[in-house]
Design an enzyme around this catalytic site. Structure first.
Site, mmCIF file in Angstrom:
data_model
loop_
_atom_site.group_PDB
_atom_site.id
_atom_site.type_symbol
_atom_site.label_atom_id
_atom_site.label_comp_id
_atom_site.label_asym_id
_atom_site.label_seq_id
_atom_site.Cartn_x
_atom_site.Cartn_y
_atom_site.Cartn_z
ATOM 1 N N HIS A 117 -22.699 44.646 -9.724
ATOM 2 C CA HIS A 117 -21.709 45.352 -8.920
ATOM 3 C C HIS A 117 -21.170 44.424 -7.818
ATOM 4 C CE1 HIS A 117 -23.325 49.618 -10.062
ATOM 5 N NE2 HIS A 117 -22.881 48.932 -11.096
ATOM 6 N N GLU A 172 -21.010 44.692 -4.533
ATOM 7 C CA GLU A 172 -21.816 44.474 -3.323
ATOM 8 C C GLU A 172 -22.891 43.428 -3.572
ATOM 9 O OE1 GLU A 172 -20.990 47.217 -4.873
ATOM 10 O OE2 GLU A 172 -21.141 49.004 -3.630
ATOM 11 N N CYS A 210 -23.226 52.489 -4.738
ATOM 12 C CA CYS A 210 -24.009 53.387 -5.596
ATOM 13 C C CYS A 210 -25.416 53.593 -5.059
ATOM 14 C CB CYS A 210 -24.034 52.870 -7.032
ATOM 15 S SG CYS A 210 -24.962 51.348 -7.237
ATOM 16 N N CYS A 240 -26.797 49.722 -4.903
ATOM 17 C CA CYS A 240 -26.129 48.845 -3.936
ATOM 18 C C CYS A 240 -26.390 49.310 -2.512
ATOM 19 C CB CYS A 240 -24.630 48.800 -4.206
ATOM 20 S SG CYS A 240 -24.256 47.955 -5.743
ATOM 21 N N ARG A 259 -1.907 36.651 -24.531
ATOM 22 C CA ARG A 259 -1.669 35.224 -24.727
ATOM 23 C C ARG A 259 -0.888 34.668 -23.545
ATOM 24 N NH1 ARG A 259 -0.591 37.938 -29.241
ATOM 25 N NH2 ARG A 259 1.662 37.710 -29.084
ATOM 26 N N LEU A 319 3.841 58.301 -31.245
ATOM 27 C CA LEU A 319 2.658 58.376 -30.382
ATOM 28 C C LEU A 319 3.099 58.570 -28.928
ATOM 29 C CD1 LEU A 319 -0.399 58.110 -29.976
ATOM 30 C CD2 LEU A 319 -0.104 55.622 -29.901
HETATM 31 C C1 AOF Z 1 -20.938 50.063 -6.886
HETATM 32 N N1 AOF Z 1 -20.331 48.852 -6.964
HETATM 33 O O1 AOF Z 1 -19.141 47.326 -8.054
HETATM 34 C C2 AOF Z 1 -19.471 49.397 -9.097
HETATM 35 C C3 AOF Z 1 -20.073 50.695 -8.980
HETATM 36 O O2 AOF Z 1 -24.418 51.607 -15.146
HETATM 37 P P1 AOF Z 1 -24.606 51.091 -13.751
HETATM 38 O O3 AOF Z 1 -25.989 51.176 -13.258
HETATM 39 O O4 AOF Z 1 -23.987 49.724 -13.569
HETATM 40 O O5 AOF Z 1 -23.792 52.066 -12.798
HETATM 41 C C4 AOF Z 1 -22.471 52.385 -13.059
HETATM 42 C C5 AOF Z 1 -21.956 53.268 -11.941
HETATM 43 O O6 AOF Z 1 -21.958 52.534 -10.725
HETATM 44 C C6 AOF Z 1 -20.524 53.695 -12.153
HETATM 45 O O7 AOF Z 1 -20.446 54.901 -12.888
HETATM 46 C C7 AOF Z 1 -20.083 53.900 -10.716
HETATM 47 O O8 AOF Z 1 -20.562 55.126 -10.232
HETATM 48 C C8 AOF Z 1 -20.786 52.791 -9.985
HETATM 49 N N2 AOF Z 1 -19.957 51.608 -9.954
HETATM 50 N N3 AOF Z 1 -20.758 50.977 -7.853
HETATM 51 O O9 AOF Z 1 -21.668 50.335 -5.924
HETATM 52 C C9 AOF Z 1 -19.627 48.475 -8.021
HETATM 53 N N4 AOF Z 1 -18.780 49.031 -10.206
HETATM 54 ZN ZN ZN Z 2 -23.696 49.530 -7.157
#
Ligand code: AOF
Ligand code: ZN
Length: 362
Positions: free
Chosen positions: A51, A53, A76, A85, A208, A300
């Site tokens: 992620h 952070e 998260c 994080c 490309r 579509l």
């Molecule tokens: C963050 N920083 O850069 C992102 C987050 O499957 P995992 O464990 O990697 O978790 C995915 C979840 O984490 C995603 O559904 C979203 O809630 C969060 N994404 N969180 O702190 C990040 N990409």
């Molecule tokens: Zn995270």
């Protein structure tokens, strides 16, 4: 612009680097600032991890202590494939966290902010929230409605035609417009076309001209999978993923043949002889896609528009007229009155060589 807004704008720019590359996760950006100086930068890595952070904390090392973290989405709080994080920010001794919006993933949804506040970290929300909401719109749609953001592209003559009556279509718009199309493909998780376009253009649908990039998934929406096995899509399905969304009527032998080319088959609902747009997009959302770039064809595009499932329009208009005998870019939609027609709000115009690009949001 306040300092908070300035640093958040920086974090948003970093976050956008991951767009089209980190699905099913959101493309988040993070900047660590100490005494007015940027000491760490990070963004969500390809495939969605690490992620943002974690990347920024790694970049800053011990300088993260006492810093303010600008993150474009709530950090998260869940133990997924990587540790939370929020815990990492706490452990690093970050003093303050600025994040525009709460995460829509039910495993997080406010719990990340709660963890930080409980640890005595000051949390500020709302900074550049509209911009962040736009950048994460695909991820929010996927978690809240189970479908990806849909951008519909149309490169056409002044009168909205995409080919002459004889089918000649190369090239209506110029090289600058086509280059921008490739960049737009790269900023989406997938590029999608209907079977008609896959047959008539035999497209590659790859990015490309932009160096080494992660190629978006190539999606073909075709009820019967009536796309030749001699096509470029079939012959390259092992190099760049091809997903085919089809109906239950698709012949078993055809399914087997595409399977052995390396394509992924997704069966979806059919209504009135067509793939049902809602079900089609849900199938893509269930596979984790957050942003889909639809490049036609007309049928579509019409069915997605009629179902009100197009979030963004990107038009490329050339200074050329093909007349009523030319092929229309959008098929019949069953619109009788203006009140029924989907309307979009203009957000950008750009001159690209001899063409005009225009972007509209629902
Ligand atoms: C963050 N920083 O850069 C992102 C987050 O499957 P995992 O464990 O990697 O978790 C995915 C979840 O984490 C995603 O559904 C979203 O809630 C969060 N994404 N969180 O702190 C990040 N990409
Ligand atoms: Zn995270």
């Amino acid at each position: 612009m306040t300092d908070d807004a300035r640093h958040m704008a920086h974090a948003l720019r970093l976050g956008r680097r991951g767009m089209g590359k980190c699905w099913p996760n959101p493309a988040v950006g993070c900047v660590l600032v100490r005494e007015g100086r940027v000491v760490g930068r990070g963004w969500t890595q390809p495939g969605g991890r690490p992620h943002a952070e974690a990347m920024a904390l790694g970049d800053a090392g011990p300088l993260a202590k006492g810093a303010t973290a600008y993150v474009t989405l709530e950090p998260c709080s869940h133990h997924g494939k990587t540790p939370p994080c929020a815990s990492a920010l706490i452990a690093a001794g970050v003093a303050r966290v600025v994040a525009p919006l709460a995460d829509s993933d039910p495993r997080v949804a406010g719990a990340g902010f709660e963890m930080l506040r409980r640890a005595g970290i000051e949390v500020t929300t709302g900074v550049m929230a509209a911009e962040a909401a736009h950048d994460h719109a695909g991820f929010f749609l996927k978690t809240e409605q189970g479908r990806p953001w849909v951008t519909l592209k149309l490169a056409s003559s002044f009168d909205g035609r995409i080919a002459t009556a004889t089918g000649e279509s190369r090239w209506i718009t110029g090289p600058e417009a086509r280059r921008t199309v490739h960049w737009l493909r790269a900023s989406h998780d997938a590029v999608m076309v209907g079977a008609g376009t896959a047959r008539s253009d035999d497209p590659d649908l790859t990015v490309r001209g932009w160096g080494e990039v992660q190629q978006p998934v190539r999606v073909i929406a075709s009820r019967l999978i009536d796309v030749p096995l001699m096509s470029r899509l079939a012959s390259t399905a092992r190099e760049v993923p091809v997903w085919i969304v089809h109906g239950s009527e698709a012949a078993t032998e055809t399914r087997r043949a595409w399977n052995s080319c390396g394509a992924t088959l997704l069966q979806s609902r059919v209504a009135a002889g067509r793939l049902e747009p809602n079900a089609l997009l849900s199938a893509l959302g269930a596979k984790g896609l957050t942003r889909v770039f639809c490049e036609g064809g007309g049928q579509l595009a019409a069915s997605l528009l009629a179902a009100d499932m197009v979030d963004e329009l990107v038009g490329f208009t050339a200074g050329m007229a093909l007349g009523a005998e030319g092929r229309p870019g959008i098929g019949a939609m069953g619109v009788d009155t203006l009140a029924e027609a989907p309307r979009f709000r203009l957000v950008e115009t750009r001159v690209l060589g001899n063409d005009v690009m225009h972007r509209w949001l629902r």
